[in-house]
Design an enzyme around this catalytic site. Structure first.
Site: not given
Ligand SMILES: *[C@@H]1O[C@H](CO)[C@@H](O)[C@H](O)[C@H]1NC(C)=O
Ligand SMILES: *[C@@H]1O[C@H](CO)[C@@H](O)[C@H](O)[C@H]1NC(C)=O
Ligand SMILES: *[C@@H]1O[C@H](CO)[C@@H](O)[C@H](O)[C@H]1NC(C)=O
Ligand SMILES: *[C@@H]1O[C@H](CO)[C@@H](O)[C@H](O)[C@H]1NC(C)=O
Ligand SMILES: *[C@@H]1O[C@H](CO)[C@@H](O)[C@H](O)[C@H]1NC(C)=O
Length: 943
Positions: A618-621, A623, A625, A744
């Protein structure tokens, strides 16, 4: 021969010159004896060429120059001093300059305040001499001088600015010993604030001060208000028979005002409320031909006749001073009226008006001296400690120093508690803390104190002493153990302390279970016995972890039923194994205990089951997944997995784990658990079904069919999301008395649960605010472009105000529905902040409001938010409000908005339209996850 003569001559002339110069120099400095002139923020000491007054810079009071600001004057010709020191106060509400005085001497003290201007932020503060408040400054756009006269009652005087709102400031401070002047006669225990000091009859703009006035009083001309006829100016009169000892400079007396019938003076801007005033009038007959009895006048103050047929020449002298004490409330009307039968009208050369403030009692001198000594003992090892730097002025009044609690005893104020815990203090325990005779609790825990524990006098009233988690050594002083009132003594986590108790000491009552360095829980605190908590040696990390594990299990068992997470499926051996493999370092065991109450450890197998082998991304960044998952009990979770390739992640992982596990707030995403098996670093959060604020705001994310189903957020919902996020950040910033800075803040880190409650997420970059000793500058600047505080970016100086800046950007996103940076827009619209600021300053609100909410907001509420946003993005962090202030603003805005909606509904309920403010948002498809998510947090997700 001739040559020698000339040479000799030249050399003796230059010698003479030199001596003469020395003499002049000496005279000047001599004349300034008893003067101290401080130029706040100046780079160096200097001498004012007009007055010859020597000014010193204020670095010995405040070495830090970050709050310094050059003032651009509106009046182009202003040549005076133009710097202002702005105090960004968080700890104690005041900053003071402590100036040396001689006890029993009279002084004038004068502060100059140059407004640093051009900000919509409210600034208000008060000014005190000692602890006696003499003036309030509220958003004064003018240059302001505040002067008081007082008699020194000790060897120093504090001049303080006391914060009410915003950041107080000061430009100059002058102390003058008053020699041969009798202002304090009969008023020795008061501070008299100067209301007005006027040299009558002088040219507008003329100023007389040092050296003409040896005490450097500043005499200014006055434009006459309220007089019935234009009085005559008597200027530059030739004065005969002037006695140089009258205490007023001749230049002042040389000019006067006179009028055939009456003179009237009425200063405006007096404080409302009943105050005592002193009015002092100075008269010198300037007309040589006038005879006694020919110039007689009556003197009224507020319609009360104070003098009848006053004659300056009354008893052979041509000079007189009159002084009156009057009580007044907001108005002072001073009238001099020709007496009937007098041939000449009244004359007056100068007057002064003072407002009398009774001297307020400071903190008991013993406690004040002792704590000052404690401060200087602490400073030996802890230069630049921000808390110690904030310790200025009176320790208790009007607001106590950070770490102090004060209370009244026998009409005086004393220090009752001293809490220096977690202030990163080093060196030995300042021996003088034992001399604070009224202290009940002393907490020095979680510092780096070394050396032996000092002896305590038996007169000490200490009930609780906490010395945990230091590096103290040596024996426990008998004097401490035997203190008559002592109920609790914490000495845990000081491995070098020799634990020997005198035979008379009743150690049979020691609570062994509490004998780890962890617990603050006392089962038996009500019974009055001494508990020595933490006498188990805890130098070994293994041992502490073991103790931690023990406590984890203990508390788990106890708290499981109410625990946030029900660990039914995850108990037994696997948990013990995992906790044993703790890979992060935890500075104090106490945190483990807290943590164990609420968070869960997962095995890798658990995670794999929950996420069905990482099925739904549902998301990646940066850091790693984020996957969607479901726990055995059915709770939906988001699982954040650090990728093997991520090099930056380890620290963030530990950081987030350490911080999140102890911080709980309705508006912060809670951590459910973690897994650190096989070098995997996995964090488990509850799933936020409504995604992030960012997803809900931007047009371009919702393309295709899914977007049609998405309803845009309406304004009241946006407002309540902003408010929730602000509350979450406020909690972080004030967490446990230490500030945690998110670093952030952005709309993609504000998540929305199923009831649209905002939850601030992603603490990967969070940091404790640099407060203790460290320079405050961190090497790496973290954050996201478009949200980054420019000041933090350039100075690397991190503070909670950096989050405030980023939050301001989020507010503009909420208002405009635009992303902070978009280079696909026209150049002037790339930066949301610049574009919005421009329009907001021109009051073009409609320009920046998201088209999809136009017509759907109350203008006043919108303005509140715009103003809050503008204040957040002030370039200079000292101008920015704190999150708590923003919370208040947003609360107000929401109330206004809700009242307006309520009203609309009541109008419309008579018709057929029903406004439904509830948001029904169909979830998006997971594959649409935002491409700009950089922090790997769960975007919206189908249920
Ligand atoms: C300024 O003067 C003060 C007092 O005379 C002195 O202590 C200080 O060192 C001087 N500062 C500089 C930069 O010369
Ligand atoms: C402040 O004063 C200094 C020296 O008098 C001058 O050089 C400088 O230009 C002034 N700055 C402003 C912003 O007025
Ligand atoms: C500034 O100085 C100029 C020339 O010295 C004068 O003409 C002008 O009136 C002054 N302006 C102000 C605002 O005092
Ligand atoms: C001085 O006083 C006399 C009367 O005593 C008066 O005639 C004269 O005008 C006064 N001079 C001035 C300059 O006011
Ligand atoms: C001030 O006092 C005088 C004398 O009592 C009186 O005549 C006058 O009206 C007063 N002025 C004001 C503004 O109150």
């Amino acid at each position: 021969m001739m040559e020698r003569l000339v040479n000799n001559w030249v050399s003796s002339v230059s010698k003479l010159c030199f001596i003469l110069c020395l003499f002049i120099l000496a005279q000047q400095t001599c004349a300034q004896e008893g003067f101290l002139s401080i130029a706040c923020c100046a780079d160096h000491n200097y001498t004012d060429l007009n007055t010859n007054i020597s000014w010193v810079e204020d670095s010995s009071w405040y070495p830090d120059k970050t709050g310094c600001q050059k003032i651009t004057r509106a009046a182009a010709n202003y040549t005076g001093y133009n710097e202002t020191r702005i105090f960004d106060i968080d700890f104690s509400g005041k900053r003071c300059y402590s100036l040396d005085t001689i006890k029993g001497q009279d002084y004038l003290i004068r502060g100059t305040f140059l407004y640093y201007g051009d900000t919509i932020l409210k600034t208000s503060f008060s000014i005190s001499v000692g602890v006696t408040e003499i003036s309030q400054v509220k958003n004064s756009p003018k240059e302001l001088e505040v002067e008081g006269v007082f008699r020194a009652n000790k060897s120093y005087i504090d001049f303080c600015v006391v914060k009410t709102e915003g950041a107080p400031y000061i430009s100059q401070l002058e102390l003058r010993q008053l020699k041969g002047l009798e202002y304090l006669q009969g008023f020795s225990s008061s501070v008299q604030k100067l209301v007005k000091r006027v040299d009558l009859g002088s040219k507008e703009g003329d100023i007389i001060r040092f050296p003409a006035d040896p005490s450097d009083r500043i005499w200014k001309s006055d434009n006459i208000s309220g007089s019935t006829s234009k009085p005559n100016h008597v200027a530059d009169a030739k004065v005969v028979n002037y006695n140089a000892n009258v205490g007023v400079p001749l230049q002042v007396l040389q000019t006067a005002l006179t009028d055939p019938s009456r003179l009237e003076f009425s200063p405006d801007d007096l404080d409302t409320g009943d105050f005592q005033y002193r009015v002092i009038l100075y008269f010198l007959e300037l007309n040589e031909t006038v005879q006694p009895g020919s110039r007689l006048f009556d003197i009224y103050i507020n319609n009360e006749k104070k003098e009848t047929s006053f004659d300056i020449l009354g008893n052979g002298s041509n000079y007189k001073e009159l002084s009156f004490n009057v009580n007044a409330n907001g108005v002072l009307n001073l009238t001099l009226e020709r007496s009937s039968g007098s041939s000449l009208g009244p004359i007056c050369n100068a007057y002064e008006i003072f407002q009398v403030f009774p001297w307020k009692q400071e903190t008991s001198p013993n406690d004040a001296d002792v704590i000052l000594e404690v401060k200087s003992q602490l400073l030996v090892w802890n230069q630049q400690n921000k808390v110690l730097e904030s310790w200025t002025g009176d320790p208790c009044l009007p607001t106590p120093w950070k770490g102090l609690t004060c209370g009244p005893i026998n009409d005086s104020t004393v220090i009752t508690n001293l809490d220096l815990s977690s202030m990163n203090l080093n060196g030995s325990i300042p021996p003088n803390v034992t001399l604070l005779t009224n202290l009940n609790t002393l907490n020095m825990s979680y510092n780096g104190f070394t050396g032996e524990i000092p002896d305590f006098p038996s007169s000490s009233m200490l009930r609780s002493v906490d010395l945990r988690s230091n590096d103290l050594s040596g024996p426990l002083p008998r004097s401490l153990l035997m203190l008559p009132d002592l109920e609790r003594l914490y000495i845990g986590c000081n491995q070098k302390i020799v634990r020997e108790y005198p035979s008379s000491f009743n150690s049979s009552k020691l609570d062994t279970r509490s004998e780890t360095c962890s617990s603050t829980v006392q089962g038996s605190s009500r019974s009055k016995h001494i508990m020595i908590i933490g006498s188990v040696a805890c130098g070994s990390f293994i041992l502490t972890v073991a103790a931690g594990v023990f406590l984890v299990c203990f508390y788990k068992k106890k708290l499981m039923p109410q625990g946030i997470f029900n660990g039914k499926g995850f108990k037994g051996h696997s948990r013990t194994k995992k906790t044993g493999g703790v890979i992060f370092s935890i500075p104090i065991i106490e945190e483990i205990v807290v943590k164990s109450i609420s968070i869960q450890t997962f095995s890798l197998a658990n995670i794999e089951t929950a996420t069905q082998n990482y099925k739904t991304l549902i998301g990646e960044g940066g850091f790693g997944s984020v996957y969607r998952g479901t726990l055995p009990e059915g709770q939906d979770v988001a699982v954040k997995v650090r990728s093997a390739t991520s090099t930056q992640g380890t620290r963030e992982f530990e950081n987030e784990l350490n911080l999140l596990s102890t911080i709980r707030h309705e508006n912060l995403v809670p951590l459910l658990g973690y897994c650190c098996e096989n070098d995997q670093q996995i964090l488990v959060y509850p799933f936020m079904s409504n995604g992030s604020l960012q997803d809900r705001l931007y047009d371009y994310l919702f393309t295709g069919e899914a977007s049609a189903r998405k309803k845009k957020l309406d304004w009241p919902t946006r407002l309540s999301i902003a408010l929730g996020a602000a509350r979450g950040l406020t909690h972080l910033h004030t967490y446990a008395g230490r500030c945690v800075i998110h670093r952030d803040v952005k709309s993609s880190n504000i998540l929305l649960d199923q009831s649209m409650t905002a939850k601030v997420a992603d603490f990967g970059f969070s940091k404790y605010a640099p407060q203790e000793g460290d320079s405050g500058a961190s090497l790496e600047v973290r954050g996201t472009a478009g949200y980054l505080d420019p000041e933090y970016y350039t100075t690397h100086h991190l503070s909670d105000k950096s989050d405030v800046f980023s939050f301001g950007v989020v507010l503009f996103e909420i208002i405009s529905g635009r992303e902070p940076l978009n280079i696909r827009r026209p150049r002037e619209q790339w930066s949301l902040v610049e574009w919005a600021k421009q329009h907001a300053r021109e009051s073009n609100i409609d320009e920046i409001v998201d088209p999809s909410i136009r017509g759907g907001y109350h203008a006043e509420a919108m303005w509140r938010v715009v103003e809050a946003a503008l204040s957040c993005i002030e370039p200079f962090s000292a101008y920015r409000p704190c999150m708590a202030d923003i919370v208040r603003e947003l609360e107000d805005a929401l109330i206004i908005e809700n009242n307006a909606s309520e009203y609309m509904r009541s109008i419309e309920s008579s018709g057929s339209i029903v406004l439904d403010k509830r948001i029904v948002i169909p979830s998006s498809n997971p594959t649409e996850a935002s491409p700009i998510l950089t922090q790997a947090l769960p975007p919206p997700e189908p249920r």
